[in-house]
Every structure is written in structure tokens, then in C-alpha cells.
Write a protein that holds these residues in place. Structure first.
Motif, PDB file in Angstrom:
ATOM      1  N   ALA A  27     -99.283 -81.141  64.125  1.00 39.37           N
ATOM      2  CA  ALA A  27     -99.949 -80.311  65.126  1.00 39.37           C
ATOM      3  C   ALA A  27     -99.662 -78.826  64.870  1.00 39.37           C
ATOM      4  N   HIS A  28    -100.453 -77.977  65.533  1.00 40.04           N
ATOM      5  CA  HIS A  28    -100.225 -76.527  65.465  1.00 40.04           C
ATOM      6  C   HIS A  28    -100.253 -75.955  66.873  1.00 40.04           C
ATOM      7  N   LEU A  29     -99.380 -74.982  67.097  1.00 45.83           N
ATOM      8  CA  LEU A  29     -99.307 -74.316  68.393  1.00 45.83           C
ATOM      9  C   LEU A  29     -99.664 -72.846  68.235  1.00 45.83           C
ATOM     10  N   ALA A  32     -96.047 -77.673  64.388  1.00 38.71           N
ATOM     11  CA  ALA A  32     -95.271 -78.325  65.447  1.00 38.71           C
ATOM     12  C   ALA A  32     -95.222 -79.826  65.190  1.00 38.71           C
ATOM     13  N   THR A  37     -95.236 -83.823  66.547  1.00 42.35           N
ATOM     14  CA  THR A  37     -96.165 -84.492  67.464  1.00 42.35           C
ATOM     15  C   THR A  37     -95.749 -84.302  68.914  1.00 42.35           C
ATOM     16  N   CYS A  50     -93.938 -81.890  70.361  1.00 35.70           N
ATOM     17  CA  CYS A  50     -94.197 -80.517  70.818  1.00 35.70           C
ATOM     18  C   CYS A  50     -95.702 -80.278  70.960  1.00 35.70           C
ATOM     19  N   GLY A  51     -96.481 -80.857  70.045  1.00 33.35           N
ATOM     20  CA  GLY A  51     -97.928 -80.706  70.130  1.00 33.35           C
ATOM     21  C   GLY A  51     -98.487 -81.295  71.414  1.00 33.35           C
ATOM     22  N   THR A  77    -100.943 -79.210  75.540  1.00 28.68           N
ATOM     23  CA  THR A  77    -102.377 -79.454  75.421  1.00 28.68           C
ATOM     24  C   THR A  77    -103.179 -78.858  76.574  1.00 28.68           C
ATOM     25  N   TYR A 117     -97.811 -71.164  75.150  1.00 27.26           N
ATOM     26  CA  TYR A 117     -98.191 -71.908  73.955  1.00 27.26           C
ATOM     27  C   TYR A 117     -99.339 -72.855  74.252  1.00 27.26           C
ATOM     28  N   ARG A 118    -100.211 -73.043  73.282  1.00 24.60           N
ATOM     29  CA  ARG A 118    -101.321 -73.999  73.404  1.00 24.60           C
ATOM     30  C   ARG A 118    -101.451 -74.762  72.104  1.00 24.60           C
ATOM     31  N   THR A 119    -101.666 -76.061  72.207  1.00 19.05           N
ATOM     32  CA  THR A 119    -101.878 -76.896  71.037  1.00 19.05           C
ATOM     33  C   THR A 119    -103.303 -76.702  70.523  1.00 19.05           C
TER      34      THR A 119
END
Ligand SMILES: [Zn+2]
Length: 133
Positions: A11-13, A24, A26, A28-29, A33, A39-41
Motif C-alpha cells: 500500500a501507499h500513504l 506502507a 497492509t 497501515c494501509g 482508508t 494520512y490517506r491510503t
């Protein structure tokens, strides 16, 4: 974020305040959401509209000096921001927002991205698109 080693596919934040993006795990992703925090996924959806390319004229009206650019809604600014690669790195440019709105009326997919975490990538000059983008 948590120090966990991330696998190749991960994932990316987006850090909304710093305007940066990081890898990131999984877990943390999954934490980021929903909108509302720092922060946003980044969603992993991809949409493509090969049947409605921008015309060469529409691309030219955006005033992008190179053949590739990405556009995203910056929620802190409250409008679309355009960026493109340059020898100095990613460069933001002033975008004619009224022109963008006219373009988005003709190409509804331009309105689809979620603010801050999704972008429109436009590549101009592809031989397959016969002058479009
Ligand atoms: Zn993590």
C-alpha cells in the motif's frame, strides 16, 4: 509508518500536510482508508477511457510544455493541481482552472479521482491516438 518490512506489492500513504507519499504495510494501509486525517491510503483502482481521448487542441489548451502530466485535486488548495516531469524534478504549473472545468465537462472521467490520493495521468502525442492525448 510502523517499521514493518513491506512486500513487493504494498500500500501507499499520502501525507496530506507534507504532500508526500510513502510505502506502507497492509495494516497501515487499512488504517487510513477514510478521509479526514493527515494520512490517506492511495486506492489501487485504475480507470481508462481509450474511447474518449483529449484532442490535440484540448491538450494544447492546458498549456503543459511537455507531453505527459498528472492532475490531482489538492484538498488544502481546493482545486486541481497540474504537475509534470522536468530536469529539476516534478514541477507544478499554473493551471487554467476554468479551462480544466470545460475539459472535465467534456470528459467526465477527469472528475473521478478522489482528492489528494488519486490522479489523472495524461500522455500526449501517442501514435495510437492520432494527435490526441
Ligand atoms: Zn505498517
Amino acid at each position: 509508518m510502523c517499521g514493518e518490512r513491506v512486500p513487493e506489492r504494498h500500500a501507499h500513504l499520502v501525507d496530506i500536510e507534507q504532500r508526500s507519499i510513502d510505502c506502507a504495510c497492509t495494516a497501515c494501509g487499512l488504517l487510513f482508508t477514510r478521509p479526514g486525517g493527515r494520512y490517506r491510503t492511495v486506492p489501487d483502482r485504475v480507470r481508462h477511457d481509450p474511447d474518449a481521448p483529449l484532442t490535440g487542441v484540448e491538450w494544447a489548451e492546458l498549456g503543459i510544455p511537455v507531453g505527459i502530466a498528472f492532475f490531482f485535486v489538492n484538498s488544502a488548495l481546493g482545486h486541481v493541481v497540474a504537475s509534470y516531469p522536468s530536469p529539476a524534478g516534478v514541477t507544478e504549473c499554473e493551471l487554467d482552472l476554468a479551462g480544466w472545468d470545460r475539459l472535465a465537462a467534456a470528459h467526465p472521467l477527469l472528475r473521478a479521482p478522489s482528492p489528494d490520493v488519486e490522479a489523472i495521468l495524461i500522455v500526449a502525442g501517442s501514435p495510437r491516438l492520432a494527435g490526441g492525448a
